[in-house]
Design an enzyme around this catalytic site. Structure first.
Site, PDB file in Angstrom:
ATOM      1  N   LYS A 111       0.816  -1.218   0.000  1.00 57.21           N
ATOM      2  CA  LYS A 111       0.000   0.000   0.000  1.00 57.21           C
ATOM      3  C   LYS A 111       0.846   1.263   0.000  1.00 57.21           C
ATOM      4  O   LYS A 111       0.461   2.287  -0.551  1.00 57.21           O
ATOM      5  CB  LYS A 111      -0.951  -0.014   1.205  1.00 57.21           C
ATOM      6  CG  LYS A 111      -2.028  -1.089   1.107  1.00 57.21           C
ATOM      7  CD  LYS A 111      -3.024  -1.008   2.237  1.00 57.21           C
ATOM      8  CE  LYS A 111      -4.121  -2.053   2.070  1.00 57.21           C
ATOM      9  NZ  LYS A 111      -5.141  -1.970   3.143  1.00 57.21           N
ATOM     10  N   LYS A 194      -6.450  -8.545  -5.805  1.00 52.24           N
ATOM     11  CA  LYS A 194      -7.599  -8.858  -4.965  1.00 52.24           C
ATOM     12  C   LYS A 194      -8.710  -7.849  -5.214  1.00 52.24           C
ATOM     13  O   LYS A 194      -8.453  -6.666  -5.457  1.00 52.24           O
ATOM     14  CB  LYS A 194      -7.174  -8.819  -3.492  1.00 52.24           C
ATOM     15  CG  LYS A 194      -8.296  -9.152  -2.524  1.00 52.24           C
ATOM     16  CD  LYS A 194      -7.839  -8.972  -1.091  1.00 52.24           C
ATOM     17  CE  LYS A 194      -8.999  -9.152  -0.129  1.00 52.24           C
ATOM     18  NZ  LYS A 194      -8.631  -8.850   1.262  1.00 52.24           N
ATOM     19  N   LYS A 197     -12.992  -2.358  -2.854  1.00 59.90           N
ATOM     20  CA  LYS A 197     -14.253  -1.623  -2.949  1.00 59.90           C
ATOM     21  C   LYS A 197     -14.286  -0.704  -4.159  1.00 59.90           C
ATOM     22  O   LYS A 197     -15.353  -0.246  -4.557  1.00 59.90           O
ATOM     23  CB  LYS A 197     -14.488  -0.866  -1.650  1.00 59.90           C
ATOM     24  CG  LYS A 197     -14.831  -1.858  -0.527  1.00 59.90           C
ATOM     25  CD  LYS A 197     -14.891  -1.231   0.843  1.00 59.90           C
ATOM     26  CE  LYS A 197     -15.142  -2.328   1.876  1.00 59.90           C
ATOM     27  NZ  LYS A 197     -15.089  -1.847   3.250  1.00 59.90           N
TER      28      LYS A 197
END
Length: 229
Positions: A111, A194, A197
């Site tokens: 991230k 993956k 949202k």
């Protein structure tokens, strides 16, 4: 009795991955465990959030838990920021956690990316707060996806360090629970990643919209987009 703790961030809409990888398993677990299910709104603050939208999303995720079959009469459902013990314990545990342990966390590397030197401390210390979430309730089991297993293992290490420091068995060593199929649902736009949202495959969407999005998905040669039963 064994105790479950798990949670989901209230950012954006819940997606198919949340349901297949987490919530449907929680529904089954509530019959055999003491269950605590949290909306982890403090974890969402690693990125800028609009306060009104975050509050609304917290209520929506809570409603989704119940709509999916989690019984509030049987389970504890709450939002993380309402219990100050989470951040209080996170500080105490942070004082016991070596930097080397946190430096091994792959999610921060992913991230943070190339600009990880500019990433906030919240993102770096995220796993310590997650450990506090689990340990403050002395949870024995934590149902997670493969991507969160490392964080639960860190929680075990931190619990063990606390117990050794104070020469007592105060915290149980939580066990990650990873359930067979659909533990890692891949993105409908990039099968190597993956589902997140940002994919916008909302569980609250119309059936025709969901079907169109799924059937138009691009499947990676090295990944399976939906783990079939």
């Amino acid at each position: 009795m064994n105790r479950i703790f798990s949670g989901i961030q209230p950012t954006g809409n819940l997606h198919l991955g949340n349901y297949l990888g987490a919530i449907r398993n929680w529904v089954a677990l509530q019959h055999d465990y003491e269950c605590i299910f949290c909306i982890v709104d403090l974890h969402a603050l690693t990125l800028p959030q609009d306060p009104d939208e975050l509050r609304a999303s917290t209520r929506e995720v809570t409603a989704a838990y119940i709509a999916a079959g989690i019984d509030p009469e049987r389970c504890t459902i709450f939002n993380q920021s309402m219990v100050s013990a989470h951040v209080e314990l996170a500080w105490l545990l942070g004082c016991l956690t070596p930097l080397g342990w946190l430096n091994r966390m792959t999610q921060f590397k992913d991230k943070g990316g190339k600009d990880r030197e500019m990433a906030g401390l919240g993102l770096y210390a995220y796993p310590v707060l997650m450990a506090a979430d689990i340990l403050v309730y002395k949870a024995t089991h934590v149902p997670v996806g493969e991507d969160q297993k490392q964080h639960v293992e860190l929680a075990r290490d931190i619990a063990g360090a606390f117990n050794r420091r104070y020469e007592c068995e105060f915290f149980p060593l939580p066990e990650p629970q990873i359930f067979g199929t659909a533990t890692r649902v891949m993105s409908l736009r990039d099968g190597s990643k993956k589902m997140s949202k940002s994919d916008r495959v909302s569980d609250s969407g119309a059936g025709s919209v969901l079907a169109r999005r799924i059937f138009s998905a691009i499947e990676s040669a090295s990944s399976v987009m939906l783990m079939r039963e």
